[in-house]
Scaffold this motif. Sequence first.
Motif, PDB file in Angstrom:
ATOM      1  N   THR A 373       0.826  -1.212   0.000  1.00  8.74           N
ATOM      2  CA  THR A 373       0.000   0.000   0.000  1.00  8.74           C
ATOM      3  C   THR A 373       0.858   1.260   0.000  1.00  8.74           C
ATOM      4  OG1 THR A 373      -1.773  -1.138   1.199  1.00  8.74           O
ATOM      5  CG2 THR A 373      -1.774   1.268   1.265  1.00  8.74           C
ATOM      6  N   ALA A 374       1.876   1.269   0.851  1.00 10.70           N
ATOM      7  CA  ALA A 374       2.740   2.449   0.935  1.00 10.70           C
ATOM      8  C   ALA A 374       3.487   2.683  -0.369  1.00 10.70           C
ATOM      9  CB  ALA A 374       3.728   2.283   2.087  1.00 10.70           C
ATOM     10  N   MET A 375       4.017   1.630  -0.972  1.00  7.42           N
ATOM     11  CA  MET A 375       4.788   1.808  -2.197  1.00  7.42           C
ATOM     12  C   MET A 375       3.900   2.231  -3.364  1.00  7.42           C
ATOM     13  SD  MET A 375       7.838  -1.023  -2.132  1.00  7.42           S
ATOM     14  CE  MET A 375       6.791  -2.455  -1.905  1.00  7.42           C
ATOM     15  N   LEU A 376       2.657   1.763  -3.403  1.00  5.12           N
ATOM     16  CA  LEU A 376       1.764   2.138  -4.496  1.00  5.12           C
ATOM     17  C   LEU A 376       1.175   3.531  -4.307  1.00  5.12           C
ATOM     18  CD1 LEU A 376      -0.221  -1.169  -5.173  1.00  5.12           C
ATOM     19  CD2 LEU A 376       1.665  -0.192  -6.504  1.00  5.12           C
ATOM     20  N   THR A 377       1.100   4.009  -3.073  1.00  5.97           N
ATOM     21  CA  THR A 377       0.531   5.330  -2.810  1.00  5.97           C
ATOM     22  C   THR A 377       1.592   6.241  -2.190  1.00  5.97           C
ATOM     23  OG1 THR A 377      -0.367   4.520  -0.694  1.00  5.97           O
ATOM     24  CG2 THR A 377      -1.825   4.467  -2.618  1.00  5.97           C
ATOM     25  N   TYR A 378       1.678   6.263  -0.865  1.00  5.16           N
ATOM     26  CA  TYR A 378       2.689   7.094  -0.205  1.00  5.16           C
ATOM     27  C   TYR A 378       2.918   6.559   1.200  1.00  5.16           C
ATOM     28  CZ  TYR A 378      -1.403   9.423   1.905  1.00  5.16           C
ATOM     29  OH  TYR A 378      -2.568   9.698   2.563  1.00  5.16           O
ATOM     30  N   GLY A 379       3.949   7.056   1.852  1.00  9.48           N
ATOM     31  CA  GLY A 379       4.296   6.566   3.177  1.00  9.48           C
ATOM     32  C   GLY A 379       3.649   7.387   4.276  1.00  9.48           C
ATOM     33  N   ASN A 380       2.868   6.727   5.121  1.00  8.29           N
ATOM     34  CA  ASN A 380       2.237   7.376   6.265  1.00  8.29           C
ATOM     35  C   ASN A 380       2.064   6.313   7.342  1.00  8.29           C
ATOM     36  OD1 ASN A 380       0.314   8.518   8.130  1.00  8.29           O
ATOM     37  ND2 ASN A 380      -0.286   9.979   6.547  1.00  8.29           N
ATOM     38  N   GLN A 381       2.457   6.621   8.568  1.00  5.02           N
ATOM     39  CA  GLN A 381       2.373   5.619   9.624  1.00  5.02           C
ATOM     40  C   GLN A 381       0.931   5.278  10.000  1.00  5.02           C
ATOM     41  OE1 GLN A 381       5.495   5.646  12.747  1.00  5.02           O
ATOM     42  NE2 GLN A 381       6.214   7.531  11.785  1.00  5.02           N
ATOM     43  N   ARG A 382      -0.034   6.063   9.559  1.00  5.56           N
ATOM     44  CA  ARG A 382      -1.442   5.674   9.713  1.00  5.56           C
ATOM     45  C   ARG A 382      -1.710   4.329   9.053  1.00  5.56           C
ATOM     46  NH1 ARG A 382      -5.014   9.956   6.906  1.00  5.56           N
ATOM     47  NH2 ARG A 382      -6.483   8.229   7.087  1.00  5.56           N
ATOM     48  N   PHE A 383      -1.053   4.077   7.919  1.00  6.03           N
ATOM     49  CA  PHE A 383      -1.329   2.864   7.155  1.00  6.03           C
ATOM     50  C   PHE A 383      -0.852   1.601   7.877  1.00  6.03           C
ATOM     51  CE2 PHE A 383      -0.693   5.532   3.032  1.00  6.03           C
ATOM     52  CZ  PHE A 383      -1.849   6.241   3.324  1.00  6.03           C
ATOM     53  N   ARG A 384      -0.047   1.765   8.939  1.00  6.62           N
ATOM     54  CA  ARG A 384       0.582   0.605   9.569  1.00  6.62           C
ATOM     55  C   ARG A 384      -0.330  -0.094  10.587  1.00  6.62           C
ATOM     56  NH1 ARG A 384       4.907   2.862  12.006  1.00  6.62           N
ATOM     57  NH2 ARG A 384       4.080   2.397  14.069  1.00  6.62           N
ATOM     58  N   GLU A 385      -1.540   0.358  10.746  1.00  7.31           N
ATOM     59  CA  GLU A 385      -2.448  -0.201  11.741  1.00  7.31           C
ATOM     60  C   GLU A 385      -2.519  -1.733  11.714  1.00  7.31           C
ATOM     61  OE1 GLU A 385      -5.636   0.115  14.753  1.00  7.31           O
ATOM     62  OE2 GLU A 385      -4.093   1.495  14.040  1.00  7.31           O
ATOM     63  N   PRO A 386      -2.732  -2.396  10.569  1.00  4.79           N
ATOM     64  CA  PRO A 386      -2.785  -3.863  10.583  1.00  4.79           C
ATOM     65  C   PRO A 386      -1.488  -4.494  11.072  1.00  4.79           C
ATOM     66  CG  PRO A 386      -3.663  -3.004   8.519  1.00  4.79           C
ATOM     67  CD  PRO A 386      -3.007  -1.854   9.219  1.00  4.79           C
ATOM     68  N   ALA A 387      -0.359  -3.901  10.695  1.00  3.36           N
ATOM     69  CA  ALA A 387       0.923  -4.445  11.132  1.00  3.36           C
ATOM     70  C   ALA A 387       1.120  -4.279  12.634  1.00  3.36           C
ATOM     71  CB  ALA A 387       2.069  -3.767  10.374  1.00  3.36           C
ATOM     72  N   ASP A 388       0.705  -3.139  13.183  1.00  5.78           N
ATOM     73  CA  ASP A 388       0.843  -2.935  14.622  1.00  5.78           C
ATOM     74  C   ASP A 388       0.009  -3.947  15.395  1.00  5.78           C
ATOM     75  OD1 ASP A 388       2.650  -0.760  14.630  1.00  5.78           O
ATOM     76  OD2 ASP A 388       1.035   0.626  14.131  1.00  5.78           O
ATOM     77  N   VAL A 389      -1.157  -4.308  14.869  1.00  7.06           N
ATOM     78  CA  VAL A 389      -1.978  -5.341  15.507  1.00  7.06           C
ATOM     79  C   VAL A 389      -1.238  -6.671  15.507  1.00  7.06           C
ATOM     80  CG1 VAL A 389      -4.105  -6.684  15.255  1.00  7.06           C
ATOM     81  CG2 VAL A 389      -4.171  -4.196  15.008  1.00  7.06           C
TER      82      VAL A 389
END
Length: 425
Positions: A373-389
């Motif tokens: 997702t980050a590479m196709l769009t942009y980098g934002n730590q908001r996107f990391r929610e599933p990984a943090d879980v």
Amino acid sequence: MSSGEAERWRAFWPALAAIVVAGIAVRVAYTLLEAPWPPPRLDDQFYFSALPKLLADGAGWVQPFAFVFRDVSLPTAEHPPLHSLLLGGLAELGGTSPDAQRLTGALFGGGTIVTVGVLGRLLAGEPPGLIAAALAAVHPTLIAADGALMSESLFGLLVALSLLAAYRLLDRPATGRAIALGAVAGLAALTRGEALLLLPLVLVPVLRRPAGRRGALVALLAFAVVLTPWTVRNWIVFDQPVLIANSAGSAIGGANCDATYFGDQLGGWRPQCVRDHPGNEAEAFAAARRDGTRYAGDHLDRLPVVLGVRLARVWGVYDPMQVPEGRSTGVHRLGVVMLWVLVPLAILGAVALRRRGVEVWILIAPLVLISITAMLTYGNQRFREPADVVLTVLAAVGLAVLSRRRATRGAVRPAGGSDRAGAAT
């Protein structure tokens, strides 16, 4: 279930309930006392605050900014619908205040804590399950996400439920379990569009099991059924296929321009890079997507650097202290430190589970998802929610491994002796 196992479950639930209550209390306090409100600028929090009230008032799925500031009713699918729909139900019941809306995040966070605890227990036993729940309860990044009026909080819960359903399907590819996985993954996609990739990723190990292909097909059909009403509505309204949301167009358009390929916003997103285009929302955002892809094609020599920085941003390696929208600066910084602590423990936990024969790919899938997702769009730590879980589960297993190792060394060490003396004997 044996009597001993039933007894352990009975002991597990009260402890998990206490952790959940504490986690919700922390989130309520953070939301009301620390989370920044009102937003310093118009961002997605305004969208998720205004649209539910418009839905409750009967205005329908309209662009909140245009309706509120220009008194113009224009159809929208800028974001997936589920988060706004749930808050619209709350508004129907009278919950229209910003505090009432934001406190839904504490409930979603409580659900995430429960699911993480059950998932940890399923994979590694009662102690790791409770440790995972405790880590999720106090993880600053998860708390900050739950206190912001955005869709990440609900998304984290639905991803955790999807992982739990995937492991249950992997254990026994029954039709009911396949339907449950497809349905909850569909709800996740109706919360954040990148979850379209989640179900195919978690189904990879299922396909390798006996009867797995049938289970995977049923899950995909259930997934499609959940998405169909919203997709059909979008096609009718915009006169073109819009599977989930139009926001990918603005994301790509705002992430591929001079400001995000060079300078201090490298790998990020800038609103001024999204040009205005005529037509309805779908047509305008499709044009913005073409602008972004055209720019990327014209700067292929710079693209590897940009992709690397996007990935580094979402994982808190590049400019880690940049605070995402709607989050407290201090709590965000604590979350960055927590991430750095959890990652090595999570690696240890993943290795331990793999050695025990547990299929870890399902837990790895959300990490792959947010990286793509980050590479196709942009980098934002908001996107990391599933990984943090996921990291809370894996880190809990890692902590349990370290605890057992210390207990084992203590057990073999002679009373009053040293490690060296014990080794010598």
